[in-house]
Scaffold this active site. Structure first.
Site, mmCIF file in Angstrom:
data_model
loop_
_atom_site.group_PDB
_atom_site.id
_atom_site.type_symbol
_atom_site.label_atom_id
_atom_site.label_comp_id
_atom_site.label_asym_id
_atom_site.label_seq_id
_atom_site.Cartn_x
_atom_site.Cartn_y
_atom_site.Cartn_z
ATOM 1 N N HIS A 18 3.769 -9.328 -20.116
ATOM 2 C CA HIS A 18 5.112 -9.033 -19.588
ATOM 3 C C HIS A 18 5.889 -10.330 -19.370
ATOM 4 O O HIS A 18 7.023 -10.480 -19.859
ATOM 5 C CB HIS A 18 4.983 -8.267 -18.265
ATOM 6 C CG HIS A 18 6.301 -7.921 -17.649
ATOM 7 N ND1 HIS A 18 6.912 -6.698 -17.832
ATOM 8 C CD2 HIS A 18 7.144 -8.636 -16.849
ATOM 9 C CE1 HIS A 18 8.065 -6.677 -17.181
ATOM 10 N NE2 HIS A 18 8.221 -7.841 -16.568
ATOM 11 N N GLU A 19 5.285 -11.262 -18.658
ATOM 12 C CA GLU A 19 5.974 -12.518 -18.367
ATOM 13 C C GLU A 19 6.114 -13.382 -19.619
ATOM 14 O O GLU A 19 7.067 -14.158 -19.735
ATOM 15 C CB GLU A 19 5.237 -13.284 -17.268
ATOM 16 C CG GLU A 19 5.118 -12.538 -15.940
ATOM 17 C CD GLU A 19 6.454 -12.107 -15.363
ATOM 18 O OE1 GLU A 19 7.480 -12.744 -15.697
ATOM 19 O OE2 GLU A 19 6.487 -11.119 -14.605
ATOM 20 N N HIS A 22 9.383 -12.612 -21.226
ATOM 21 C CA HIS A 22 10.482 -13.341 -20.569
ATOM 22 C C HIS A 22 10.489 -14.804 -21.005
ATOM 23 O O HIS A 22 11.542 -15.361 -21.340
ATOM 24 C CB HIS A 22 10.320 -13.279 -19.046
ATOM 25 C CG HIS A 22 10.538 -11.925 -18.455
ATOM 26 N ND1 HIS A 22 11.599 -11.122 -18.802
ATOM 27 C CD2 HIS A 22 9.840 -11.239 -17.506
ATOM 28 C CE1 HIS A 22 11.550 -10.000 -18.108
ATOM 29 N NE2 HIS A 22 10.488 -10.046 -17.318
#
Length: 416
Positions: A18-19, A22
């Site tokens: 997920h990160e 980003h």
């Protein structure tokens, strides 16, 4: 101990990917990413590569990528500051030393008259009461405080300087990576375990089951059940489920030859008590079907989770049934005992769940950030950063309270 490892691996993978979404899209947009963190709270482990510090933190309740410009810069040069400057061969400032300047004998000591290390990139000041001198600041210069270096953030490296499209991609990439991760896991399951085939064929036979006692083998084709013709696995399952503990006459085709077999389905445990004969569904192992399986399973679980959220909003689903880290750990413990394939499937479902939850239009979540971007697109200018930050802060506090609530519920369900 195995459960702890399984939980750490699953949680770490979900948050990491997920990160990572980003981080990758923020870096592609030219945003300075100060920290990539898994977990919150005190640092357990960290290392720095290029501009970013990679950390693992104590509390397993999420993660973050700290981008320049999202929070106010912690260091600000003001007139009257006495600082030391280290210059490179091009006479550009590469280090701005705020204290312990005696440890840098080559530094040029000045009293700051004016400075702008975000847009105009200069520092002007007086060196030992001499004339005013102006120094150009390198875009990758660092502040040095107590021996710790912190890279400056020129405006063109800050989150807010990027286009609406670039910022949107940097935010939406996190949840998107959770769906990609789920797809990859289901794809691997299709390659390793096989993807389901909707044909009236027998898959793996369970030991000491009615099917094994009747002499059925993997690969047998069921032609009829109690005289009813069946052509799909769904047909087979439907009839068997409806007749627990009732004799059923099966017509089986094995290698082109048909024979009859009478089987009495067992009654499955639980209130429903549907019929089972101890046979897995048929599967096939090839790349094309595995890709299809990855897409269909990701779509199926996405739809199911969204339906569940809809029931929560309409009151058909009790909020007391929500689970936090403790509940997820307990569920992971149960799934881990059923085998690695089921654990992989569980991880994929959790990844989809994380992606969907983060897309909800709530402050402090990625969906909340996107909601502010949508308002910006409509009004033609961004909302005041301080006001937006306050909304996200309140939202984060609310989420932490909700986390405490569901964790307490988890503890009550498991230990009380």
């Amino acid at each position: 101990m195995n459960t702890v490892i399984a939980f750490v691996v699953i949680f770490g993978a979900l948050v990491f990917f997920h990160e990572l979404g980003h981080l990758v899209f923020a870096k592609r947009a030219g945003i300075l990413c100060r920290e990539f963190a898994i977990g919150f709270g005190p640092k357990v482990f960290s290392f720095k590569k290029d501009e970013t510090v990679y950390t693992i933190r104590l509390l397993p309740i999420g993660g973050f990528v700290r981008m320049a410009g999202e929070d106010p810069e912690t260091i600000e040069l003001k007139p009257g500051f006495n600082v030391g400057l280290i210059l490179n061969e091009s006479d550009q400032v590469t280090k701005i030393i705020l204290n312990n300047k005696d440890k840098f004998p080559n530094a040029r000591l000045i009293e700051v008259e004016n400075a702008d290390v975000e847009k105009k990139m200069f520092i002007s000041g007086y060196e030992q009461d001499e004339k005013l001198e102006t120094f150009t600041v390198n875009e990758k210069a660092v502040f040095v405080v107590d021996g710790v270096e912190t890279q400056i953030a020129p405006y063109n490296r800050q989150f807010g300087s990027k286009t609406l499209g670039q910022r949107t991609l940097a935010i939406i990439a996190g949840p998107a990576m959770n769906f990609v991760l789920a797809f990859v896991i289901f794809l691997l399951l299709g390659l390793l375990q096989g993807s389901p085939v909707n044909e009236a064929l027998l898959g793996k036979i369970v030991e000491n089951s009615p099917a094994q006692e009747a002499g059925l083998k993997q690969g047998d084709r069921i032609e009829t059940i109690d005289g009813v013709s069946v052509t799909t696995w769904k047909d087979v399952v439907t009839i068997i489920r409806e007749h627990p503990q009732e004799e059923l006459a099966f017509t089986i085709n094995r290698n082109g030859e048909s024979f009859e077999s009478v089987i009495t389905p067992d009654k499955a445990p639980g209130e429903e008590g549907y019929g089972v004969i101890g046979v897995y569904g048929p599967v096939e192992k090839n790349v094309l079907s595995s890709f299809k399986y990855g897409f269909t399973e990701t779509y199926f679980w996405t739809k199911e989770i969204i339906i569940g959220l809809g029931k929560l909003i309409t009151g058909q689903f009790n909020i007391d049934m929500l689970s936090g880290p403790v509940g997820i750990y307990s569920a992971t413990d149960q799934v881990a005992q059923t085998g690695v394939y089921n654990l992989m499937r569980w991880g994929a479902i959790l990844s989809i769940n994380l992606g969907i939850i983060n897309m909800l239009p709530l402050p402090a979540l990625d969906g909340g950030r996107l909601m502010f971007f949508a308002v910006e697109a409509v009004r033609g200018k961004p909302i005041d950063r301080q006001k937006e930050g306050l909304v996200h802060f309140v939202g984060f506090a609310f989420l932490m309270l909700l986390m405490l609530f569901v964790t307490w519920n988890d503890i009550q369900r498991i230990f009380m």
